[in-house]
Scaffold this active site. Structure first.
Site, mmCIF file in Angstrom:
data_model
loop_
_atom_site.group_PDB
_atom_site.id
_atom_site.type_symbol
_atom_site.label_atom_id
_atom_site.label_comp_id
_atom_site.label_asym_id
_atom_site.label_seq_id
_atom_site.Cartn_x
_atom_site.Cartn_y
_atom_site.Cartn_z
ATOM 1 N N GLU A 77 -18.487 5.165 19.731
ATOM 2 C CA GLU A 77 -19.660 5.592 19.167
ATOM 3 C C GLU A 77 -20.171 4.222 18.878
ATOM 4 O OE1 GLU A 77 -22.600 6.613 16.111
ATOM 5 O OE2 GLU A 77 -21.245 5.109 15.859
ATOM 6 N N ASP A 78 -19.575 3.050 18.501
ATOM 7 C CA ASP A 78 -20.130 2.037 18.125
ATOM 8 C C ASP A 78 -19.418 0.718 18.876
ATOM 9 O OD1 ASP A 78 -22.224 0.190 17.332
ATOM 10 O OD2 ASP A 78 -21.753 0.314 15.273
ATOM 11 N N ILE A 139 -19.905 -0.132 13.127
ATOM 12 C CA ILE A 139 -19.358 -1.351 12.925
ATOM 13 C C ILE A 139 -20.125 -2.526 13.214
ATOM 14 C CG2 ILE A 139 -16.956 -0.311 13.831
ATOM 15 C CD1 ILE A 139 -17.415 -1.978 16.465
ATOM 16 N N HIS A 157 -15.177 7.178 7.359
ATOM 17 C CA HIS A 157 -15.383 8.619 6.553
ATOM 18 C C HIS A 157 -14.042 9.513 6.525
ATOM 19 C CE1 HIS A 157 -19.538 8.005 7.311
ATOM 20 N NE2 HIS A 157 -19.396 7.967 8.533
ATOM 21 N N ASP A 192 -24.549 3.523 9.732
ATOM 22 C CA ASP A 192 -24.227 2.062 10.414
ATOM 23 C C ASP A 192 -24.378 1.040 9.351
ATOM 24 O OD1 ASP A 192 -23.742 0.472 12.573
ATOM 25 O OD2 ASP A 192 -25.751 0.581 13.465
ATOM 26 N N ASN A 247 -30.400 5.572 10.922
ATOM 27 C CA ASN A 247 -29.106 5.629 11.727
ATOM 28 C C ASN A 247 -28.825 4.190 12.013
ATOM 29 O OD1 ASN A 247 -27.709 6.202 14.213
ATOM 30 N ND2 ASN A 247 -28.050 8.037 13.876
ATOM 31 N N ASP A 292 -29.833 5.827 18.621
ATOM 32 C CA ASP A 292 -28.783 5.910 17.751
ATOM 33 C C ASP A 292 -28.419 4.518 17.316
ATOM 34 O OD1 ASP A 292 -26.013 6.291 16.540
ATOM 35 O OD2 ASP A 292 -25.658 8.150 18.010
#
Length: 379
Positions: A77-78, A139, A157, A192, A247, A292
Site C-alpha cells: 500500500e505504501d 508510512i 489499524h 497517511d 489521503n 492515493d
C-alpha cells in the site's frame, strides 16, 4: 330549523370531511417530501458515480521491462525509498470496505533496489510489540541528523483503530525496533503520514466519523470535514480542514510545503507550512483520478502518485473485471500551469489498484492496496 339528530349528523360529516382533507394534505406533503428525497438521492447517486469515476475510460500506457516483485503478493500500500536505494514497504492492509486476500497480520518489507535480484526481505519486529494485530497503512521515514538513525513511522489499524507506531530501523539485522505508540483523539481515522522530526509528524484523516455506518454516511453526503493533524510531544492540533477525504501526504524537498491528496476531489492541495505548524492553502491542482499516496523526488521536486481509475471496481472486487491502475507525475506544481502526466496505465491485467509510485535511478516501483507490486524501466 335543524333537529338535534340531523345537527349531530352534520357535525360528524364536517369532522369526517376535515379529517379527510387533513389526511389528503398529509399525503400531499408526504408525496412532495418523497419526491424531493427521490430527486436528492438521484442527484447524490449520479454525483457519487462521477466521483468514483465509474464511467471513466482508461487508455493502456505500459512501460518497458516491467516485472512483478516476487514476495509481495498481498498488497504494498505504501513505500518509501532511502537515498541508498533501500525501499521500505508496508503490506497486508485490511482497510474497511476494501477486499483483502490474507488473514495474517500485516508486514514491513525492505527491498534493495541496487540488487538486481529484487528480493524483498521481511523486517523482523523486535519484542514488545503485538504483531498479531499489526495492520500497516501509510508510512514515512525520518533520518535523525544527530546520530543518522532511521525512524520508521507506520499508520497502524489494530482491530480497526487508528494509531501511529514509531520504529527504529536496524538495517544490519533486517529488523525494526519498536519505540513508541501514539494515540490521540485527533488521530481518529489516519490514512497517511509524513514525519518531520524524531517524534513529530503531519497526518491525514480520511473520514470524520469513526463509526462504520456514520463513516459511510459521511462519504455519501460528501461532507468536507476531513482534516490534517500536526503531532509532536509538545502539542497536537488540527492544522487544515475542508477535505472530502484527505489521503496521501508528503513534504517538499525544502520542507516549506505539504502536498495532500483529496482523493474524492480528484485533486492535490498545496499547503504552505506556517511558523506555528498550521497550514495555509496555496492552490488546488486537479489530477483527474482517485490518487492515493504521494512520493516526492528529492532532486526534481516532482510528485509521483498511484491512482485508481475506477473507485467502484476497487471497492467491489471482481476478478473477471478487476480494478485498473494509473501512475501520475506532477511537474512544476508551484507554477501557474503544473504538468500532469500519465506515466503508466493498466486495465488490471498486469497490476490492480495502484496506491503508490516512486522512482529510483530511472526505475519506477508501483505498489497496490491488495495486489502485487511492479517494477519497470522508465524509458
Amino acid at each position: 330549523m335543524l333537529q338535534r339528530g340531523s345537527s349531530g349528523h352534520t357535525v360528524r360529516s364536517l369532522f369526517k370531511a376535515v379529517k379527510c382533507m387533513s389526511n389528503m394534505g398529509r399525503l400531499i406533503v408526504s408525496g412532495i417530501v418523497l419526491a424531493v428525497l427521490a430527486v436528492l438521492i438521484g442527484n447524490r447517486f449520479f454525483e457519487l458515480k462521477r466521483i468514483a469515476l465509474v464511467d471513466g475510460e482508461l487508455r493502456q500506457n505500459h512501460l518497458p521491462n516491467c516485472q512483478h516483485i516476487k514476495g509481495l503478493e498481498y498488497g504494498s500500500e505504501d513505500l518509501q525509498i532511502l537515498p541508498n536505494g533501500l525501499a521500505i514497504i508496508s503490506t497486508g492492509l485490511k482497510y474497511p470496505g476494501m477486499p483483502f486476500f490474507s488473514d495474517g497480520p500485516g508486514k514491513i518489507f525492505m527491498l534493495d533496489l541496487e540488487d538486481e535480484r529484487l528480493k524483498p526481505v521481511e523486517l523482523r519486529i523486535g519484542r514488545g510489540f503485538d504483531i498479531t494485530s499489526f495492520n500497516p497503512h501509510g508510512i514515512s521515514i525520518y533520518t535523525d541528523e544527530k546520530d543518522q538513525s532511521v525512524h520508521l513511522f507506520v499508520v497502524n489499524h489494530p482491530e480497526g483503530k487508528s494509531q501511529v507506531e514509531i520504529f527504529k530501523l536496524v538495517q544490519e539485522e533486517n529488523a525494526i525496533m519498536h519505540l513508541k505508540t501514539i494515540q490521540h483523539e485527533f488521530l481518529h481515522s489516519v490514512n497517511d503520514i509524513v514525519a518531520v522530526g524524531p517524534e513529530s509528524f503531519y497526518a491525514t484523516n480520511d473520514h470524520y466519523f469513526t463509526n462504520t455506518m456514520l463513516r459511510d454516511l459521511g462519504s455519501c453526503l460528501l461532507l468536507p470535514w476531513c482534516t490534517v493533524v500536526y503531532y509532536s510531544p509538545e502539542e497536537v492540533k488540527e492544522v487544515a480542514s475542508g477535505f472530502y477525504s484527505a489521503n496521501g501526504i508528503n513534504i517538499s524537498p525544502d520542507n516549506k510545503y505539504l502536498y495532500v491528496s483529496d482523493i474524492m476531489d480528484h485533486a492535490f492541495k498545496v499547503m504552505e507550512i506556517q511558523e506555528n505548524k498550521t497550514l495555509h492553502h496555496v492552490k488546488s491542482v486537479p489530477v483527474g483520478s482517485l490518487c492515493d499516496n504521494i512520493e516526492v523526488d528529492p532532486e526534481t521536486g516532482d510528485l509521483w502518485t498511484g491512482c485508481h481509475p475506477n473507485g467502484m471496481k476497487l471497492a467491489s472486487y471482481n476478478p473477471e473485471d478487476p480494478p485498473g491502475s494509473e501512475v501520475f507525475k506532477i511537474q512544476d506544481i508551484h507554477s501557474e500551469k503544473p504538468t500532469v502526466t500519465v506515466v503508466y496505465a493498466d486495465d488490471g491485467s498486469v497490476i490492480q489498484g495502484s496506491s503508490v509510485a516512486s522512482v529510483y535511478k530511472g526505475k519506477l516501483i508501483i505498489g497496490t492496496v491488495y495486489h502485487k507490486a511492479l517494477y519497470c524501466d522508465l524509458k
